[in-house]
Enzyme design. Structure first.
Site, short mmCIF file in Angstrom:
data_model
loop_
_atom_site.label_atom_id
_atom_site.label_comp_id
_atom_site.label_asym_id
_atom_site.label_seq_id
_atom_site.Cartn_x
_atom_site.Cartn_y
_atom_site.Cartn_z
CD GLU A 168 32.88 -10.55 44.39
OE1 GLU A 168 33.83 -10.74 45.14
OE2 GLU A 168 32.87 -10.93 43.20
N GLY B 40 39.69 -11.92 46.05
CA GLY B 40 40.45 -12.29 44.88
C GLY B 40 41.95 -12.15 45.15
N GLY B 41 42.50 -11.04 44.74
CA GLY B 41 43.95 -10.81 44.81
C GLY B 41 44.59 -11.19 46.14
CD GLU C 104 37.00 -11.32 37.41
OE1 GLU C 104 37.32 -12.51 37.55
OE2 GLU C 104 37.42 -10.41 38.17
N GLY D 257 39.24 -6.01 41.78
CA GLY D 257 40.57 -5.97 41.18
C GLY D 257 41.07 -4.56 40.89
CB SER E 86 39.69 -3.90 46.39
OG SER E 86 39.84 -3.87 44.97
CG HIS F 223 33.24 -13.45 39.71
ND1 HIS F 223 33.85 -12.56 38.86
CD2 HIS F 223 33.74 -13.22 40.94
CE1 HIS F 223 34.69 -11.83 39.56
NE2 HIS F 223 34.65 -12.21 40.83
CG ASN G 155 37.27 -15.77 42.58
OD1 ASN G 155 37.69 -16.74 41.94
ND2 ASN G 155 36.59 -14.77 42.02
CD1 TRP G 156 42.59 -18.78 45.49
CD2 TRP G 156 43.66 -20.56 44.64
NE1 TRP G 156 43.14 -19.48 46.54
CE2 TRP G 156 43.81 -20.57 46.04
CE3 TRP G 156 44.24 -21.58 43.89
CZ2 TRP G 156 44.53 -21.56 46.71
CZ3 TRP G 156 44.96 -22.58 44.56
CH2 TRP G 156 45.10 -22.56 45.95
CE LYS G 157 38.95 -12.34 40.91
NZ LYS G 157 38.68 -10.94 40.63
P1 PGA Z 1 39.51 -8.76 44.27
O1 PGA Z 1 38.46 -9.77 43.61
O2 PGA Z 1 39.54 -9.08 45.74
O3 PGA Z 1 40.80 -9.03 43.57
O4 PGA Z 1 38.98 -7.39 44.02
C1 PGA Z 1 37.29 -10.13 44.28
C2 PGA Z 1 36.47 -11.05 43.42
O5 PGA Z 1 36.46 -10.87 42.19
O6 PGA Z 1 35.83 -11.98 43.93
#
Ligand code: PGA
Length: 257
Positions: free
Chosen positions: A173, A240-241, A103, A179, A219, A101, A13-15
């Site tokens: 999640e 994500g990251g 966010e 994050g 994470s 998600h 998930n590149w956001k």
């Molecule tokens: P993260 O994000 O791996 O940076 O914690 C995961 C996500 O939001 O899907």
């Protein structure tokens, strides 16, 4: 509930990261990372910003990487300035879409109800859904994690048929792990993924529960992926990251083989 029955899915998930040119670079770097390695043990997905889709689809051609989007609107077309429909995504070569998600829920007013509408729109257009659920830290401390994820899952799937469910992946999640560098322990992840599987069992029966892919996200990284992915109910990851670094993403994919 044989884990071997289920296809692992490792999705990035590149956001809101990477311009179109950078998207081409990153997909090429992931391809280079995968070159000559075993990849058929999991489905590999990169969910990218809308404007990166064309470049990502082009760069991923002939590779095991599938392209996803990070959201979708529920209407087919109309006066919804700034929104993108499922048919638009499909025509661009998108196969997956992340819905719900945390966010989106936290910053953009996403509710379980709008998640449900988006799920229907995506499935009707022939997209595969990565449905995100997860509890806040306060909810975990209050001891209501199972209830929260059950409620989110049930409302998101209202009206979704057993046949359609085959195109749904659920990503557990925990919001406090996204994050933050604070990963759920493998046992915590397994426990909640297992609880979600029970919810699916209650709604669709044991066969559907045994077959549905449930990812962990929050994470997940090159260091902790193998421990998380070894758990009975954890069938993949939404990352994500670490998905923005090709070598790290490659290690996570290798851990899922
Ligand atoms: P993260 O994000 O791996 O940076 O914690 C995961 C996500 O939001 O899907």
């Amino acid at each position: 509930m044989n884990k071997q029955l289920r296809k692992a899915v490792i999705a990035g998930n590149w956001k809101m990261n990477k311009t179109p040119a950078e998207a081409t670079e990153l997909i090429n770097a992931i391809k280079a990372e995968l070159d000559g390695k075993k990849t058929d043990g999991c489905e590999i997905v990169a969910c990218v910003p809308y404007v990166d889709i064309a470049n990502a689809v082009e760069a991923a051609k002939g590779s095991p990487i599938h392209i996803g989007a990070e959201n979708v609107h529920w209407e087919k077309s109309g006066a919804y300035t700034g929104e993108i429909s499922a048919d638009m995504l499909k025509e661009c070569g998108v196969e997956y879409v992340i819905i719900g998600h945390s966010e989106r829920r936290q910053y953009f007013g996403e509710t379980d109800g709008t998640v449900n509408k988006r799920v229907h729109a995506a499935l009707e257009a022939g997209l595969k859904v990565i449905l995100c659920v997860g509890e806040l830290l306060t909810e975990r401390e209050q001891g209501v994690t199972a209830e929260i994820v059950a409620k989110q899952t049930k409302i998101a799937l209202l009206g979704v048929t057993a046949e359609q469910l085959k195109n749904v992946i659920i990503a557990y999640e925990p919001v406090w792990a996204i994050g933050t560098g604070k990963t759920a322990t493998a046992d915590q992840a397994n426990e909640v993924c297992g609880a979600i599987r029970m919810v699916i069992g209650g709604l669709y029966g044991l066969k559907a529960a045994a077959g549905i892919t449930i990812q962990y996200g929050g994470s997940m990284n090159a260091k902790n992926a193998s421990e998380l992915l070894a758990k009975e109910h954890v069938d993949g990851g939404l990352i994500g990251g670490a998905s923005l670094k090709a070598p790290d993403f490659g290690v996570i994919i290798a851990a899922a083989q």
